[in-house]
Design an enzyme around this catalytic site. Structure first.
Site, mmCIF file in Angstrom:
data_model
loop_
_atom_site.group_PDB
_atom_site.id
_atom_site.type_symbol
_atom_site.label_atom_id
_atom_site.label_comp_id
_atom_site.label_asym_id
_atom_site.label_seq_id
_atom_site.Cartn_x
_atom_site.Cartn_y
_atom_site.Cartn_z
ATOM 1 N N THR A 1 -16.044 8.994 -16.625
ATOM 2 C CA THR A 1 -15.635 8.927 -18.383
ATOM 3 C C THR A 1 -15.131 7.670 -18.560
ATOM 4 O OG1 THR A 1 -15.009 11.164 -18.107
ATOM 5 C CG2 THR A 1 -14.544 9.972 -20.018
ATOM 6 N N GLU B 1 -13.573 22.680 -15.860
ATOM 7 C CA GLU B 1 -12.926 23.348 -14.495
ATOM 8 C C GLU B 1 -12.784 24.796 -14.568
ATOM 9 O OE1 GLU B 1 -9.259 21.498 -13.109
ATOM 10 O OE2 GLU B 1 -9.837 19.656 -14.485
ATOM 11 N N ASN C 1 -15.292 16.376 -26.530
ATOM 12 C CA ASN C 1 -14.167 16.806 -26.217
ATOM 13 C C ASN C 1 -12.790 16.766 -27.015
ATOM 14 O OD1 ASN C 1 -14.760 17.408 -23.472
ATOM 15 N ND2 ASN C 1 -13.967 15.914 -22.409
ATOM 16 N N CYS D 1 -9.028 16.295 -18.661
ATOM 17 C CA CYS D 1 -9.984 15.771 -19.672
ATOM 18 C C CYS D 1 -9.321 15.525 -21.059
ATOM 19 C CB CYS D 1 -11.100 16.356 -19.775
ATOM 20 S SG CYS D 1 -12.129 16.453 -18.273
ATOM 21 N N LYS E 1 -6.345 12.897 -21.746
ATOM 22 C CA LYS E 1 -6.992 11.631 -21.482
ATOM 23 C C LYS E 1 -8.128 11.157 -22.673
ATOM 24 C CE LYS E 1 -9.298 10.785 -17.735
ATOM 25 N NZ LYS E 1 -10.941 10.240 -18.108
#
Length: 407
Positions: A116, A137, A190, A242, A245
């Protein structure tokens, strides 16, 4: 589909899943990592991650000689080189691209950027293909082998189609676009999930103030196909490797582009408020937390993983410890003490002498605990279920008073 020779740089969460799954799909894969101990362990079929099905695929690939692990950060004699190295975020949300840049400086054949990276990175490197990952995950193998979509971005459509062809056995819908758009798909997806989670946590807080039931509210919302069923479960905040961030990274990108992304900024602020809400509610019941013994159930950022990165459970624990609470925790995938937290080997040990139990991770096994036994262990039969995963009848019949999020 004809088998191809695939190289993967980085044997972390994304790289290991990518390597093992491509081998399972019939490709010949070599995965390189700079950690010698990790390479040796992986070649012996030992993996450091708690990820259902991943170890089995690694062993399968090794046994069929379709997968091997080597030491280093560059590969030759491959058709494609998938870059899966870390891009950690700085305090301002910007990504550290030093590992990516090092690999891109060495790789020469069919370079595919899966790490990413900030939007616009792939376009700066001629011939590089952008292929973002969408691995949850705890569901990584399932997400790779049965993806909802495969996104490939490149300056040359032929290159994009060659990379997309590697995923042909999955029969997934394919989006072919340019590098920058492909990178933005990952961040936009996301961050939208983060928006939904922050939204439902605020709805839960509103339910508490209005004497409503968040479970009934979200049940009604899920039936609207414009909203969907995912990411409507309230909790102590979102975390992991994820969402924190990626939200900061996209916000930094928007600011650099002169775009006011107030919606995303509000979602981040809302999320930072959630662990404080949990502590406030505990304090409202117990008064001063100094000297109180608190049993924590769950430390990982979500069930199905051993990942503690940016876990809201740890933020709650830190806040409780700062107020002088004595913390004992149980998590199925954590066996080492954390700062201010003694990790026990069972839920009963975490509950022993507790003034309150706090569920912080939605492990399904918590719903099946022996609640009469735990009632005998605690000092006060009080439970805060921040994830709303416990069976109300069983818990209350055992003598506990159950306080839930959004109730």
């Amino acid at each position: 589909m004809r088998p191809r020779r695939i190289g993967v740089i980085g044997a972390g969460y994304v790289g290991l899943t990518t390597a093992a799954c491509f081998a399972h799909l019939g490709h010949d894969v070599v995965c390189a990592d700079v950690d010698e101990a990790r390479v040796d362990a992986l070649n012996a079929g030992e993996i450091p991650l708690h990820e259902p099905g991943l170890r089995e695929l690694v062993v399968e690939g090794l046994d069929r000689r379709r997968l091997k692990f080597v030491l280093g950060s560059e590969l030759s004699d491959v058709d494609f080189t998938f870059v899966c190295v870390p891009t950690p975020a700085g305090a301002d949300g910007s990504a550290d691209l030093s590992a990516v840049e090092e690999v891109l400086g060495k790789a020469t054949r069919g370079v595919v950027l899966k790490s990413t990276v900030p939007v616009g990175t792939g376009a700066r490197y001629p011939g590089v293909v952008s292929n973002p990952e969408f691995l949850r995950e705890g569901h990584a193998v399932e997400d790779f082998l049965r993806p909802q979509r495969v996104v490939v971005g490149a300056q040359d459509e032929r290159q994009a189609r060659e990379v997309a062809e590697l995923y042909a056995p999955t029969n997934a819908p394919t989006v072919l676009t340019d590098n920058t758009s492909a990178e933005l798909v990952k961040y936009a997806s996301n961050c939208f999930l983060a928006l939904k989670l922050s939204y439902v946590n605020t709805v839960a807080e509103l339910c508490e103030s209005l004497d409503a039931d968040v479970d009934g509210v979200t049940e009604g919302m899920r039936l609207d196909d414009r909203i969907g069923a995912s990411c409507l479960q309230p909790g102590p905040g979102w975390g992991g490797s994820c969402l924190p961030k990626d939200t900061l990274a996209l916000l930094a990108t928007a600011r650099a582009a002169g775009v006011d992304f107030t919606t995303l900024e509000a979602a981040i602020t809302t999320n930072r408020h959630q662990p404080h809400r949990v502590v406030d509610r505990i304090r409202a019941e117990l008064g001063s937390l100094s000297g109180k013994r608190i049993g924590l159930l769950g430390l990982t950022f979500k069930a199905g993983t051993n990942d503690l990165r940016d876990s809201p459970a740890l933020v709650v624990a830190q806040l409780l410890a700062q107020e002088g609470a004595e913390l004992h925790a149980y998590d199925p995938c954590v066996n080492a003490d954390r700062p201010g937290v003694t990790v026990e080997s069972s839920a009963a040990e975490a509950a022993a002498g507790a003034d309150v139990l706090v569920v912080l991770t939605e492990w399904p096994e918590f719903a099946e605990l022996d609640w009469p036994e735990l009632a005998d262990e605690v000092n006060h039969p009080l439970i805060f279920d921040t994830r709303n995963v416990l069976p109300r009848d069983k818990v209350t019949e055992a003598g506990f008073r159950l306080i839930r999020t959004g109730r």
